[in-house]
Scaffold this active site. Sequence first.
Site, short mmCIF file in Angstrom:
data_model
loop_
_atom_site.label_atom_id
_atom_site.label_comp_id
_atom_site.label_asym_id
_atom_site.label_seq_id
_atom_site.Cartn_x
_atom_site.Cartn_y
_atom_site.Cartn_z
N LYS A 63 76.58 70.34 84.87
CA LYS A 63 75.34 70.42 84.09
C LYS A 63 75.00 71.87 83.73
O LYS A 63 73.91 72.37 84.01
CB LYS A 63 74.17 69.77 84.83
CG LYS A 63 74.30 68.26 84.95
CD LYS A 63 72.94 67.61 85.18
CE LYS A 63 73.05 66.12 85.28
NZ LYS A 63 73.73 65.66 86.49
N THR A 70 77.47 82.87 79.00
CA THR A 70 77.55 82.44 80.41
C THR A 70 78.14 81.03 80.51
O THR A 70 78.96 80.76 81.39
CB THR A 70 76.15 82.51 81.07
OG1 THR A 70 75.65 83.84 80.90
CG2 THR A 70 76.20 82.17 82.54
O1 C5P Z 1 72.82 57.44 92.92
P1 C5P Z 1 72.68 57.30 91.44
O2 C5P Z 1 73.45 56.11 90.89
O3 C5P Z 1 71.25 57.36 90.97
O4 C5P Z 1 73.43 58.59 90.89
C1 C5P Z 1 73.41 58.96 89.55
C2 C5P Z 1 74.27 60.17 89.36
O5 C5P Z 1 74.29 60.52 87.98
C3 C5P Z 1 73.83 61.41 90.10
O6 C5P Z 1 74.99 62.08 90.53
C4 C5P Z 1 73.11 62.24 89.08
O7 C5P Z 1 73.25 63.62 89.30
C5 C5P Z 1 73.82 61.84 87.79
N1 C5P Z 1 73.03 61.90 86.55
C6 C5P Z 1 71.87 61.19 86.36
N2 C5P Z 1 71.17 61.29 85.19
C7 C5P Z 1 71.61 62.07 84.22
C8 C5P Z 1 72.78 62.79 84.39
C9 C5P Z 1 73.48 62.67 85.57
O8 C5P Z 1 71.47 60.44 87.26
N3 C5P Z 1 70.98 62.13 83.07
#
Ligand code: C5P
Length: 224
Positions: A63, A70
């Site tokens: 992310k 950077t």
């Molecule tokens: O445990 P869970 O199913 O909620 O995990 C969702 C994963 O997706 C986490 O690793 C979170 O960082 C990632 N994520 C998210 N929403 C976003 C982008 C990534 O939940 N918009």
Amino acid sequence: MNKNKIFIACDTTSTKRINSILKYTKSSKLKIGYKFGLEFLNSKNGRGFIKKLKNQITFGDFKFSDIPNTCSSAIKSVSDLKFDYITIHINSGFEALREAKKAAGKTKLIGVTILTSLDNKAIKEIGFSKNIKELVLHQAKLATKAKLDAIVCSAQEAKIVKKVFKKEIITPGIRFSSKINDQKRTLSPKQAYRNGADWLVIGRDITKGNIKKNVQTLIDHLNQ
Ligand code: C5P
């Protein structure tokens, strides 16, 4: 028939737990990839573990969100990990997306839209005046312009994103248990695919408790 595609979110600092996730999520019925996020990537053994990982579809959920130089330098600095996919926040702006895309090379660059843990109230609080659907649609158009390879959005927006973004759609915020946790914009796996998601991201519903049993519950849900 094409298999359902799932990225398992490996959110832990324990390499032992990750090995269990790898072992117990193997399935002939699903196409599985593994997503490593900020928790594991920043842990003491994270980098070394990923470097040794072979023959898996890997997703580095960095992310990135920073100025163009950077972002592109950071992407180059993780190129040795040979991720299949990595993420950048679309909020970083068009120039950062363009530079990041150049730096990513063979790795697919995924643009992250508004996090699935945010709702319209939270968006307003941050200072946005558009609602989530409008913002995500806007960002999806920017992702197309920057020639990104994939997009992350909630499955609730997958249908509208599909109209303007023609490549892979990846949706977190997936729930087939009753625990929502910190997520706000959730849908079930079946609904997410129906809305046009190519890949689902599933973390806690699979990785908490009995992993093997959870995978079977997911397969049963998809077969219903
Ligand atoms: O445990 P869970 O199913 O909620 O995990 C969702 C994963 O997706 C986490 O690793 C979170 O960082 C990632 N994520 C998210 N929403 C976003 C982008 C990534 O939940 N918009």
